[in-house]
Design a protein around this motif. Structure first.
Motif, PDB file in Angstrom:
ATOM      1  N   ARG A 200      -5.404   6.636   5.324  1.00 51.15           N
ATOM      2  CA  ARG A 200      -4.877   6.013   4.092  1.00 51.15           C
ATOM      3  C   ARG A 200      -3.490   6.591   3.822  1.00 51.15           C
ATOM      4  O   ARG A 200      -3.125   7.615   4.419  1.00 51.15           O
ATOM      5  N   ASP A 201      -2.730   5.944   2.912  1.00 47.69           N
ATOM      6  CA  ASP A 201      -1.462   6.527   2.457  1.00 47.69           C
ATOM      7  C   ASP A 201      -1.777   7.782   1.636  1.00 47.69           C
ATOM      8  O   ASP A 201      -2.694   7.763   0.807  1.00 47.69           O
ATOM      9  N   ILE A 202      -1.010   8.817   1.858  1.00 49.72           N
ATOM     10  CA  ILE A 202      -1.279  10.082   1.159  1.00 49.72           C
ATOM     11  C   ILE A 202      -0.064  10.442   0.305  1.00 49.72           C
ATOM     12  O   ILE A 202       1.075  10.404   0.782  1.00 49.72           O
ATOM     13  N   ILE A 203      -0.335  10.784  -0.954  1.00 54.77           N
ATOM     14  CA  ILE A 203       0.733  11.230  -1.859  1.00 54.77           C
ATOM     15  C   ILE A 203       1.199  12.612  -1.403  1.00 54.77           C
ATOM     16  O   ILE A 203       0.373  13.510  -1.168  1.00 54.77           O
TER      17      ILE A 203
ATOM     18  N   PRO B 299       8.430   7.594   2.193  1.00 59.92           N
ATOM     19  CA  PRO B 299       8.027   6.657   1.135  1.00 59.92           C
ATOM     20  C   PRO B 299       6.876   7.158   0.258  1.00 59.92           C
ATOM     21  O   PRO B 299       6.694   6.653  -0.847  1.00 59.92           O
ATOM     22  N   HIS B 300       6.110   8.126   0.724  1.00 59.84           N
ATOM     23  CA  HIS B 300       4.965   8.589  -0.066  1.00 59.84           C
ATOM     24  C   HIS B 300       5.244   9.904  -0.792  1.00 59.84           C
ATOM     25  O   HIS B 300       4.358  10.479  -1.422  1.00 59.84           O
ATOM     26  N   SER B 301       6.490  10.370  -0.674  1.00 52.72           N
ATOM     27  CA  SER B 301       6.857  11.617  -1.346  1.00 52.72           C
ATOM     28  C   SER B 301       7.098  11.373  -2.835  1.00 52.72           C
ATOM     29  O   SER B 301       7.818  10.441  -3.215  1.00 52.72           O
ATOM     30  N   VAL B 302       6.505  12.242  -3.686  1.00 46.94           N
ATOM     31  CA  VAL B 302       6.752  12.178  -5.137  1.00 46.94           C
ATOM     32  C   VAL B 302       7.430  13.472  -5.605  1.00 46.94           C
ATOM     33  O   VAL B 302       7.345  13.835  -6.781  1.00 46.94           O
TER      34      VAL B 302
ATOM     35  N   GLU C 132      -6.396  12.489  -0.635  1.00 46.69           N
ATOM     36  CA  GLU C 132      -5.581  11.405  -1.187  1.00 46.69           C
ATOM     37  C   GLU C 132      -4.186  11.919  -1.549  1.00 46.69           C
ATOM     38  O   GLU C 132      -3.250  11.133  -1.684  1.00 46.69           O
ATOM     39  N   ALA C 133      -4.079  13.232  -1.756  1.00 39.85           N
ATOM     40  CA  ALA C 133      -2.780  13.841  -2.064  1.00 39.85           C
ATOM     41  C   ALA C 133      -2.729  15.228  -1.443  1.00 39.85           C
ATOM     42  O   ALA C 133      -3.733  15.950  -1.434  1.00 39.85           O
TER      43      ALA C 133
ATOM     44  N   ARG D 120       5.403  13.673  10.209  1.00 40.16           N
ATOM     45  CA  ARG D 120       5.246  12.213  10.205  1.00 40.16           C
ATOM     46  C   ARG D 120       4.130  11.793  11.165  1.00 40.16           C
ATOM     47  O   ARG D 120       3.285  10.957  10.843  1.00 40.16           O
TER      48      ARG D 120
ATOM     49  N   ARG E 159       0.116   8.388 -10.582  1.00 38.71           N
ATOM     50  CA  ARG E 159      -0.155   7.629  -9.350  1.00 38.71           C
ATOM     51  C   ARG E 159      -1.606   7.197  -9.231  1.00 38.71           C
ATOM     52  O   ARG E 159      -1.913   6.122  -8.733  1.00 38.71           O
TER      53      ARG E 159
END
Ligand code: CP
Length: 312
Positions: free
Chosen positions: A258-261, A282-285, A219-220, A250, A152
């Motif tokens: 920012r979007d966070i992983i 949507p940001h879940s890995v 960031e994550a 949420r 990512r």
């Protein structure tokens, strides 16, 4: 023959160099493609016998190792505490030596005692892979987390990763800390002080007492399971209270700059350390981590068996 890259065993990330970690990640990358084929098999470990010795519960790690072994064409045997002579009092080393008498090449071990993998590795000739030992290390989980982050974010040097929750009982946290720091990432932890190790301030990581501050910085987020089975009580007032103060929700993520992983090693306590709309958001890995786990374990087994890394 010892691996020219990894030596005899893989016991933890603390003892690996940044170069060794990068070689494993670089080897895993191309191996991912094998799992996407109709016939998910290559002959790399043909003729090799691997024993999976799982003395603690596991879904992801045990099945992932087994898929990795089968996709590399190794012969595999699964041994658990229940149903083996361990339940009659046979020692770990006696069990392993009896397996060695049947001519095995490698043991993958999960055990509830910290240090069990090294204890075994020092006493048998077969190669040993640590699949999680007590609260010590879970190196292949650390590696698959690094691979998922690298997919990512690219180079992890300077990237900001926060490990959240029950760090005290977490072998995943320890392997992540070692791996991330070796690759140059900035690392933080966040959780109640009762769930952080006493020596956390000497570990060279940032410490956040509030999840909101961690979300603002990171960031994550690698969100850890509250390990209720390792707690004798008194660590947190209640699960509801924990979710209210430290849960990744949420609403909290919506306020991030920012979007966070979002990562979690599993198994998850939904509604405790992580809410369902975050875990499935949507940001879940989280499922990418599981997919990458097979490739990482293929890479580790391949390298330990004497395989050469890409371009090596
Ligand atoms: N992440 C992990 O170790 O999961 P399992 O306990 O299911 O193997």
């Amino acid at each position: 023959m010892n691996s020219p890259v990894l030596g005899k065993d893989l016991l933890g990330l603390e003892t690996l160099s940044a170069e060794q970690i990068r070689l494993i990640l670089d080897t895993a990358g191309p191996l991912k493609e094998i799992s996407e084929r109709t016939i998910k098999k290559v002959p790399a470990l043909r003729g090799m016998t691997i024993v999976n010795l799982f003395f603690e519960a596991s879904t992801r790690t045990r099945i992932s190792f087994e898929f990795a072994e089968k996709r590399l064409s190794a012969d595999t045997v699964n041994v658990g505490a229940a149903g083996s002579s361990v339940s009659k009092g046979e020692t770990l080393v006696d069990t392993a030596r009896n397996l060695e008498a049947m001519r095995i090449d490698m043991v993958v071990i999960r055990h509830g005692a910290s240090g069990a993998a090294k204890f075994l590795a020092d006493r048998i000739e077969s190669k040993v892979v640590n699949a999680g030992d007590g609260t010590h290390e879970h190196p292949t989980q650390g590696l698959l987390d690094l691979l998922t982050l690298r997919d990512r974010l690219g180079d992890l040097a300077g990237r900001r990763v926060c490990i959240c929750g029950d760090v005290l009982h977490s072998r995943v946290a320890r392997s992540n800390l070692w791996g991330l720091k070796k690759l140059g990432a900035e690392v933080a932890v966040c959780g109640p002080r009762s769930l952080l190790p006493n020596a956390i301030d000497e570990m060279g990581v940032k410490v956040f007492d509030r999840i909101e501050a961690a979300i603002e910085w990171a960031e994550a987020l690698n969100i850890l399971r509250l390990q209720l089975e390792r707690m004798q009580g008194g660590y947190i007032p209640s699960l509801r209270e924990y979710n209210r103060v430290f849960g990744v929700t949420r609403e909290r993520l919506d306020r991030a700059p920012r979007d966070i992983i979002i990562m979690h090693p599993g198994p998850m306590n939904r509604g405790v350390e992580i809410d369902s709309d975050v875990a499935d958001g949507p940001h879940s890995v989280i499922l990418d981590q599981v997919t990458n786990g097979v490739a990482i374990r293929m890479a580790v087994l391949y390298l330990l068996a004497g395989g050469r890394p890409e371009g090596g």
